[in-house]
Design an enzyme around this catalytic site. Structure first.
Site, mmCIF file in Angstrom:
data_model
loop_
_atom_site.group_PDB
_atom_site.id
_atom_site.type_symbol
_atom_site.label_atom_id
_atom_site.label_comp_id
_atom_site.label_asym_id
_atom_site.label_seq_id
_atom_site.Cartn_x
_atom_site.Cartn_y
_atom_site.Cartn_z
ATOM 1 N N ASN A 136 0.866 -1.174 0.000
ATOM 2 C CA ASN A 136 0.000 0.000 0.000
ATOM 3 C C ASN A 136 0.910 1.234 0.000
ATOM 4 O OD1 ASN A 136 0.773 0.490 2.660
ATOM 5 N ND2 ASN A 136 -1.046 -0.453 3.539
ATOM 6 N N ASP A 147 -5.675 -8.006 1.557
ATOM 7 C CA ASP A 147 -5.522 -9.460 1.419
ATOM 8 C C ASP A 147 -6.366 -9.974 0.249
ATOM 9 O OD1 ASP A 147 -3.903 -9.429 3.654
ATOM 10 O OD2 ASP A 147 -5.555 -9.827 5.024
HETATM 11 O O1 RIB Z 1 -4.987 -7.820 6.781
HETATM 12 C C1 RIB Z 1 -5.919 -8.069 7.800
HETATM 13 C C2 RIB Z 1 -5.354 -9.050 8.772
HETATM 14 O O2 RIB Z 1 -4.236 -8.493 9.407
HETATM 15 C C3 RIB Z 1 -6.278 -9.467 9.889
HETATM 16 O O3 RIB Z 1 -7.055 -10.584 9.570
HETATM 17 C C4 RIB Z 1 -5.343 -9.656 11.065
HETATM 18 O O4 RIB Z 1 -5.341 -10.965 11.547
HETATM 19 C C5 RIB Z 1 -3.975 -9.225 10.573
HETATM 20 O O5 RIB Z 1 -3.206 -10.293 10.201
#
Ligand code: RIB
Length: 289
Positions: A178, A232
């Site tokens: 990011n 993610d």
């Molecule tokens: O990117 C989000 C994640 O960051 C969450 O699920 C938390 O567990 C951390 O790992």
């Protein structure tokens, strides 16, 4: 086959009017509990979009560990590479503000016991996807093994750790960051080493840099409930599209849209789209799958 080596956490989430400042206390709403960890989240994002995923990680010999593994298996992920260790399973303390922004503290626990790749771990892999919630030395071992096996390495350099990222970057084929992570790495894609650098820009979309040329993609307007896991989702969707043989531009377009869709529900994995949902949104946006 996409191989993901990374973290698994139980996310303990409190919604609050805003993220508290240092030393401040705010009154929030009821505690929520979700499955998380950047590694597990990215594996889930990829499998929901049709990738075959093999996951390597570590959990404690506790109820949370059982639950985190069961959740991966329920999604259709090969989780045979998750080991049980004596530390407590990983956890994350997350505050989500009413406008969907978040602040996260990760308590890695068992994630620090994720091991370097054993023989055969990368067999049949078309890509390896890494993050930065396991130890840097182990990440490096995975990246080097992948390079030896001619498996492309995708690194999501999150959470930001410039020293850890710098050590592994020579073995990385695609870096995903990011804006804050890019700044911490010096701010200039060309100086980083990997031939492709994708930067997510939050609601503003993303930028894809390759061979000195950058293409910007605008964000997609959605009703934001929770931005946790949007990065993610981007990483998993990007990897899924690339292992499916799609070109970089198409893969980035899909990832950009999938990340936006993921913000519509609570929890890191709650809003991650499945293939059909993404296809529908792509068609509505005039984009082909
Ligand atoms: O990117 C989000 C994640 O960051 C969450 O699920 C938390 O567990 C951390 O790992």
């Amino acid at each position: 086959m996409l191989v993901v080596a990374g973290s698994l956490n139980v996310d303990l989430v409190g919604r609050a009017p805003r993220i508290p400042a240092a030393g401040e206390t705010v009154l929030g709403a009821a505690l929520q509990r979700h499955h998380g960890g950047k590694g597990g989240n990215q594996a889930v994002a990829a499998v929901r979009l049709g990738a075959a995923v093999r996951f390597f990680g570590a959990v404690g010999r506790d109820a949370a560990g059982e639950e985190l593994c069961a959740a991966l298996v329920a999604e259709g992920i090969d989780a045979a590479g998750v080991v049980r260790v004596e530390q407590a399973s990983g956890a994350a303390l997350i505050t989500v503000s009413n406008d969907g922004e978040n602040a996260i503290t990760v308590l890695p626990g068992a994630n620090l016991a994720v091991a370097p790749p054993a023989a055969g771990a990368l067999q049949g892999a078309r890509a390896l996807l890494l993050q930065q919630e396991i130890t840097p030395a182990v990440n490096l071992a995975w990246a080097r093994a992948a390079r030896d096996a001619r498996v492309p390495v995708l690194l999501n350099a999150a959470p930001a750790d410039a020293a850890a990222a710098a050590a592994v970057l020579p073995w990385v084929d695609l870096l995903l960051v990011n804006q804050r992570e890019l700044q911490q790495l010096g701010g200039r894609e060309a100086a980083l080493g990997p031939p492709v650098v994708v930067t997510t820009l939050g609601a503003a979309g993303c930028r894809c840099w390759q061979h000195g040329r950058a293409i910007a993609l605008p964000g997609h307007a959605v009703d934001v409930v929770d931005t946790t896991g949007a990065g993610d989702t981007f990483a998993g969707a990007l990897a899924a599209a690339l292992v499916a043989g799609k070109g970089l531009a198409a893969a980035v377009r899909e990832a950009n849209l999938a990340a936006a869709l993921s913000c519509r529900r609570a929890g890191a994995r709650g809003g991650m789209p499945r293939r059909a949902e993404l296809q529908q949104a792509l068609a509505a946006d005039g984009m082909e799958d």
